[in-house]
Design an enzyme around this catalytic site. Structure first.
Site: not given
Ligand SMILES: C[S@@+](CC[C@H](N)C(=O)[O-])C[C@H]1O[C@@H](n2cnc3c(N)ncnc32)[C@H](O)[C@@H]1O
Length: 290
Positions: A32, A140
């Site tokens: 990454r 997010d």
């Molecule tokens: C795998 S995606 C999940 C998206 C959706 N909730 C789903 O289940 O399809 C995880 C998301 O969590 C966000 N994320 C990671 N760490 C985070 C944090 N500390 N606070 C808020 N969002 C976070 C990432 O940017 C990413 O867009």
């Protein structure tokens, strides 16, 4: 990558986003971050780390964002949206009949497919919800995914993943090789940047929280802390939805699994009160004493 640089990055990612990388994930970090380093005109990770140590804040945010996993798709896992249609909405439509308002939070919304799936479920019940105030807040950590979410523009591949064709035809317009969600559905969702590690009490109370496929990347203590704060952000009869590989069991007493709806969690109201320093209500104390 040298071990000191890896340790620096692990610590930084844990502090900034909650990401808990095990000792053997160098390959992930390299895959990454090397492209990011090159894009920023640096030969590799050692120089990137050096620059971050000298206080390059924008670069550090880019590193944190690059390490997030943004995988998502419309109506992901199907079951949570069945719960929304068949259990959550019927219950809350009755419970909120006087107030006629609903607040739903998609925490960690990624590129927006989750909150737009929620919005389409609600739109499909427009008649019952006529006159209701509906708020869907999508948050997010990553500004980049939020920009895409706000645009509501998806590729052919993205709309083919999970979105029923009737909803595609009904709520999307084709723009060249892409599809844009209708202004009506887009207008139902408010997007904001928010880090779940930080205080989110300013968002107010929600009736439903979707917090799916994000806590899986965090360690146990971080999850426990977030569950405690999610509990305070829910109305007493509110409901929490987690991802298929996530649970509160053994991690937080603030929630209990719904007896027959997998992935759906209800508040343990007495535990929330205790964690706030308040006494459990009399009725619950009597039950506990039996
Ligand atoms: C795998 S995606 C999940 C998206 C959706 N909730 C789903 O289940 O399809 C995880 C998301 O969590 C966000 N994320 C990671 N760490 C985070 C944090 N500390 N606070 C808020 N969002 C976070 C990432 O940017 C990413 O867009």
């Amino acid at each position: 990558m040298n071990p000191q640089d890896y340790d620096f990055l692990r610590k930084l990612l844990k502090e900034r986003s909650g990401l808990d990388l095990s000792a053997d994930k160098q390959y992930l970090v390299e895959s990454r971050l090397i492209p990011l380093a090159r894009k920023a005109g640096m030969p590799g990770i050692a120089e990137l780390v050096q620059k971050m140590k000298s206080g390059a804040e924008t670069l550090t945010s880019e590193v944190v964002e690059a390490m997030t996993t943004n995988e998502t798709f419309f109506f992901r896992d199907k079951i949570p949206f069945d719960h929304l249609r068949e259990t959550i909405l019927p219950t809350l439509l009755k419970a909120r009949a006087n107030r006629r308002s609903l607040r739903i939070w998609s925490a960690a919304c990624s590129t927006g497919q989750e909150p737009y799936s929620i919005a389409m479920c609600l739109k499909e019940r427009a008649q019952e919800l006529a006159g209701w105030r509906i708020e869907i807040i999508a948050t997010d950590l990553s500004q980049e995914v939020l920009e895409k979410a706000k645009s509501g523009i998806y590729s052919q591949f993205e709309v083919q993943r999970g979105l029923p064709v009737q909803l595609l035809v009904k709520y999307f317009t084709q723009i060249g090789e892409h599809w844009q969600i209708s202004p009506e559905i887009r207008g139902m969702v408010q997007h904001r940047q928010l880090n779940l590690l930080q205080d989110f009490s300013h968002l107010g109370k929600f009736d439903v929280i979707f917090c799916r496929n994000v806590l899986i990347y965090f360690d146990q203590d971080t999850k426990t802390g977030i569950f405690g704060r999610l509990a305070k952000a829910l109305e007493p009869d509110g409901m929490l939805l987690l991802g298929a590989a996530e649970t509160v069991v053994g991690i937080s007493a603030a929630f209990r699994p719904h007896p027959d709806r997998r992935g759906l969690y209800l508040l343990n109201q007495d535990k929330v009160l205790q964690s706030q320093g308040g006494a459990p209500p009399q009725r619950l104390r009597v039950v506990a004493a039996r």
